[in-house]
Design a protein around this motif. Structure first.
Motif, PDB file in Angstrom:
ATOM      1  N   LEU A  57       0.854  -1.182   0.000  1.00 31.65           N
ATOM      2  CA  LEU A  57       0.000   0.000   0.000  1.00 31.65           C
ATOM      3  C   LEU A  57       0.890   1.232   0.000  1.00 31.65           C
ATOM      4  O   LEU A  57       1.606   1.490   0.961  1.00 31.65           O
ATOM      5  CB  LEU A  57      -0.913  -0.016   1.227  1.00 31.65           C
ATOM      6  CG  LEU A  57      -1.792  -1.266   1.380  1.00 31.65           C
ATOM      7  CD1 LEU A  57      -2.626  -1.175   2.644  1.00 31.65           C
ATOM      8  CD2 LEU A  57      -2.662  -1.486   0.154  1.00 31.65           C
ATOM      9  N   ALA A  58       0.861   1.992  -1.087  1.00 33.07           N
ATOM     10  CA  ALA A  58       1.739   3.147  -1.266  1.00 33.07           C
ATOM     11  C   ALA A  58       0.899   4.415  -1.348  1.00 33.07           C
ATOM     12  O   ALA A  58       0.086   4.563  -2.272  1.00 33.07           O
ATOM     13  CB  ALA A  58       2.576   2.982  -2.533  1.00 33.07           C
ATOM     14  N   GLN A  59       1.082   5.310  -0.398  1.00 30.55           N
ATOM     15  CA  GLN A  59       0.299   6.543  -0.361  1.00 30.55           C
ATOM     16  C   GLN A  59       0.740   7.508  -1.454  1.00 30.55           C
ATOM     17  O   GLN A  59       1.927   7.778  -1.616  1.00 30.55           O
ATOM     18  CB  GLN A  59       0.421   7.212   0.996  1.00 30.55           C
ATOM     19  CG  GLN A  59      -0.471   8.431   1.143  1.00 30.55           C
ATOM     20  CD  GLN A  59      -0.545   8.902   2.567  1.00 30.55           C
ATOM     21  OE1 GLN A  59      -0.923   8.147   3.442  1.00 30.55           O
ATOM     22  NE2 GLN A  59      -0.172  10.143   2.799  1.00 30.55           N
ATOM     23  N   ALA A  60      -0.228   8.019  -2.190  1.00 25.72           N
ATOM     24  CA  ALA A  60       0.040   8.992  -3.250  1.00 25.72           C
ATOM     25  C   ALA A  60       0.595  10.274  -2.653  1.00 25.72           C
ATOM     26  O   ALA A  60       0.120  10.744  -1.627  1.00 25.72           O
ATOM     27  CB  ALA A  60      -1.242   9.277  -4.020  1.00 25.72           C
ATOM     28  N   VAL A  61       1.615  10.842  -3.312  1.00 28.29           N
ATOM     29  CA  VAL A  61       2.226  12.078  -2.820  1.00 28.29           C
ATOM     30  C   VAL A  61       2.218  13.200  -3.857  1.00 28.29           C
ATOM     31  O   VAL A  61       2.614  14.311  -3.551  1.00 28.29           O
ATOM     32  CB  VAL A  61       3.672  11.839  -2.321  1.00 28.29           C
ATOM     33  CG1 VAL A  61       3.680  10.927  -1.107  1.00 28.29           C
ATOM     34  CG2 VAL A  61       4.549  11.289  -3.425  1.00 28.29           C
ATOM     35  N   SER A  62       1.786  12.923  -5.060  1.00 27.88           N
ATOM     36  CA  SER A  62       1.755  13.957  -6.103  1.00 27.88           C
ATOM     37  C   SER A  62       0.382  13.938  -6.775  1.00 27.88           C
ATOM     38  O   SER A  62      -0.390  12.982  -6.617  1.00 27.88           O
ATOM     39  CB  SER A  62       2.844  13.708  -7.149  1.00 27.88           C
ATOM     40  OG  SER A  62       2.550  12.534  -7.895  1.00 27.88           O
ATOM     41  N   ASP A  63       0.094  14.984  -7.516  1.00 27.54           N
ATOM     42  CA  ASP A  63      -1.184  15.045  -8.226  1.00 27.54           C
ATOM     43  C   ASP A  63      -1.343  13.887  -9.201  1.00 27.54           C
ATOM     44  O   ASP A  63      -2.417  13.303  -9.313  1.00 27.54           O
ATOM     45  CB  ASP A  63      -1.321  16.374  -8.971  1.00 27.54           C
ATOM     46  CG  ASP A  63      -1.549  17.545  -8.029  1.00 27.54           C
ATOM     47  OD1 ASP A  63      -1.975  17.316  -6.869  1.00 27.54           O
ATOM     48  OD2 ASP A  63      -1.291  18.689  -8.443  1.00 27.54           O
ATOM     49  N   SER A  64      -0.275  13.540  -9.917  1.00 27.15           N
ATOM     50  CA  SER A  64      -0.381  12.444 -10.883  1.00 27.15           C
ATOM     51  C   SER A  64      -0.615  11.107 -10.185  1.00 27.15           C
ATOM     52  O   SER A  64      -1.358  10.269 -10.685  1.00 27.15           O
ATOM     53  CB  SER A  64       0.853  12.381 -11.784  1.00 27.15           C
ATOM     54  OG  SER A  64       2.020  12.129 -11.025  1.00 27.15           O
ATOM     55  N   GLN A  65      -0.008  10.907  -9.020  1.00 31.00           N
ATOM     56  CA  GLN A  65      -0.246   9.679  -8.269  1.00 31.00           C
ATOM     57  C   GLN A  65      -1.671   9.655  -7.719  1.00 31.00           C
ATOM     58  O   GLN A  65      -2.341   8.623  -7.770  1.00 31.00           O
ATOM     59  CB  GLN A  65       0.767   9.532  -7.134  1.00 31.00           C
ATOM     60  CG  GLN A  65       2.160   9.228  -7.609  1.00 31.00           C
ATOM     61  CD  GLN A  65       3.167   9.180  -6.485  1.00 31.00           C
ATOM     62  OE1 GLN A  65       2.871   9.426  -5.320  1.00 31.00           O
ATOM     63  NE2 GLN A  65       4.402   8.876  -6.837  1.00 31.00           N
ATOM     64  N   ARG A  66      -2.156  10.782  -7.196  1.00 35.78           N
ATOM     65  CA  ARG A  66      -3.525  10.844  -6.688  1.00 35.78           C
ATOM     66  C   ARG A  66      -4.532  10.570  -7.809  1.00 35.78           C
ATOM     67  O   ARG A  66      -5.568   9.952  -7.586  1.00 35.78           O
ATOM     68  CB  ARG A  66      -3.793  12.191  -6.018  1.00 35.78           C
ATOM     69  CG  ARG A  66      -3.207  12.270  -4.618  1.00 35.78           C
ATOM     70  CD  ARG A  66      -3.615  13.545  -3.891  1.00 35.78           C
ATOM     71  NE  ARG A  66      -2.861  14.706  -4.352  1.00 35.78           N
ATOM     72  CZ  ARG A  66      -1.622  15.016  -3.959  1.00 35.78           C
ATOM     73  NH1 ARG A  66      -1.001  14.260  -3.083  1.00 35.78           N
ATOM     74  NH2 ARG A  66      -1.015  16.089  -4.439  1.00 35.78           N
ATOM     75  N   ALA A  67      -4.229  11.009  -9.020  1.00 31.01           N
ATOM     76  CA  ALA A  67      -5.114  10.774 -10.154  1.00 31.01           C
ATOM     77  C   ALA A  67      -5.212   9.294 -10.497  1.00 31.01           C
ATOM     78  O   ALA A  67      -6.199   8.849 -11.083  1.00 31.01           O
ATOM     79  CB  ALA A  67      -4.629  11.560 -11.369  1.00 31.01           C
ATOM     80  N   ALA A  68      -4.220   8.496 -10.124  1.00 33.87           N
ATOM     81  CA  ALA A  68      -4.213   7.066 -10.429  1.00 33.87           C
ATOM     82  C   ALA A  68      -5.046   6.254  -9.439  1.00 33.87           C
ATOM     83  O   ALA A  68      -5.396   5.107  -9.724  1.00 33.87           O
ATOM     84  CB  ALA A  68      -2.784   6.536 -10.439  1.00 33.87           C
ATOM     85  N   ILE A  69      -5.383   6.816  -8.291  1.00 37.35           N
ATOM     86  CA  ILE A  69      -6.159   6.073  -7.286  1.00 37.35           C
ATOM     87  C   ILE A  69      -7.503   5.680  -7.882  1.00 37.35           C
ATOM     88  O   ILE A  69      -8.239   6.515  -8.411  1.00 37.35           O
ATOM     89  CB  ILE A  69      -6.354   6.913  -6.007  1.00 37.35           C
ATOM     90  CG1 ILE A  69      -4.988   7.175  -5.350  1.00 37.35           C
ATOM     91  CG2 ILE A  69      -7.297   6.207  -5.037  1.00 37.35           C
ATOM     92  CD1 ILE A  69      -5.036   8.161  -4.209  1.00 37.35           C
ATOM     93  N   GLY A  70      -7.822   4.414  -7.832  1.00 35.66           N
ATOM     94  CA  GLY A  70      -9.057   3.911  -8.394  1.00 35.66           C
ATOM     95  C   GLY A  70      -9.012   3.637  -9.883  1.00 35.66           C
ATOM     96  O   GLY A  70      -9.967   3.131 -10.458  1.00 35.66           O
ATOM     97  N   ASN A  71      -7.924   3.965 -10.518  1.00 45.32           N
ATOM     98  CA  ASN A  71      -7.781   3.744 -11.959  1.00 45.32           C
ATOM     99  C   ASN A  71      -6.383   3.227 -12.272  1.00 45.32           C
ATOM    100  O   ASN A  71      -5.756   3.630 -13.255  1.00 45.32           O
ATOM    101  CB  ASN A  71      -8.055   5.038 -12.729  1.00 45.32           C
ATOM    102  CG  ASN A  71      -8.167   4.803 -14.217  1.00 45.32           C
ATOM    103  OD1 ASN A  71      -8.567   3.731 -14.655  1.00 45.32           O
ATOM    104  ND2 ASN A  71      -7.790   5.785 -15.003  1.00 45.32           N
ATOM    105  N   GLN A  72      -5.899   2.349 -11.444  1.00 46.64           N
ATOM    106  CA  GLN A  72      -4.503   1.930 -11.544  1.00 46.64           C
ATOM    107  C   GLN A  72      -4.225   0.981 -12.699  1.00 46.64           C
ATOM    108  O   GLN A  72      -3.081   0.782 -13.071  1.00 46.64           O
ATOM    109  CB  GLN A  72      -4.075   1.326 -10.216  1.00 46.64           C
ATOM    110  CG  GLN A  72      -4.179   2.394  -9.147  1.00 46.64           C
ATOM    111  CD  GLN A  72      -3.626   1.971  -7.843  1.00 46.64           C
ATOM    112  OE1 GLN A  72      -2.472   1.609  -7.752  1.00 46.64           O
ATOM    113  NE2 GLN A  72      -4.461   2.027  -6.829  1.00 46.64           N
ATOM    114  N   THR A  73      -5.263   0.433 -13.266  1.00 49.32           N
ATOM    115  CA  THR A  73      -5.057  -0.441 -14.416  1.00 49.32           C
ATOM    116  C   THR A  73      -5.451   0.260 -15.711  1.00 49.32           C
ATOM    117  O   THR A  73      -5.610  -0.383 -16.739  1.00 49.32           O
ATOM    118  CB  THR A  73      -5.876  -1.737 -14.269  1.00 49.32           C
ATOM    119  OG1 THR A  73      -7.256  -1.395 -14.160  1.00 49.32           O
ATOM    120  CG2 THR A  73      -5.426  -2.545 -13.062  1.00 49.32           C
TER     121      THR A  73
END
Length: 78
Positions: A57-73
């Motif tokens: 479990l890796a916590q998002a730290v940037s806007d681009s990482q936060r945008a991937a939450i729920g859409n990682q595939t």
């Protein structure tokens, strides 16, 4: 030669909330929850009683990482 996959990273928004979901709600076991530099944590969970792959479990730290939450595939089935 046999090969295995043991750790898959899942980008999450909050360590404690994600850990509670996987461990408390779904019954996963917590294999590791260790503090890392810069406020990060190494949190690894996997389904109880299994020996296969686990989730990091890796916590998002940037806007681009936060945008991937729920859409990682990328909209595909994982």
């Amino acid at each position: 030669m046999p090969q295995s996959l043991f750790l898959v990273t899942l980008v999450i928004d909050d360590y404690d909330r994600a850990k509670a979901f996987y461990c408390d709600a779904l019954g996963f076991e917590c294999l590791a929850d260790e503090m890392q530099p810069e406020g990060k944590r190494w949190v690894v969970v996997r389904p109880e009683g299994t020996e296969g792959a686990a989730l990091l479990l890796a916590q998002a730290v940037s806007d681009s990482q936060r945008a991937a939450i729920g859409n990682q595939t990328g909209g595909r089935v994982g």
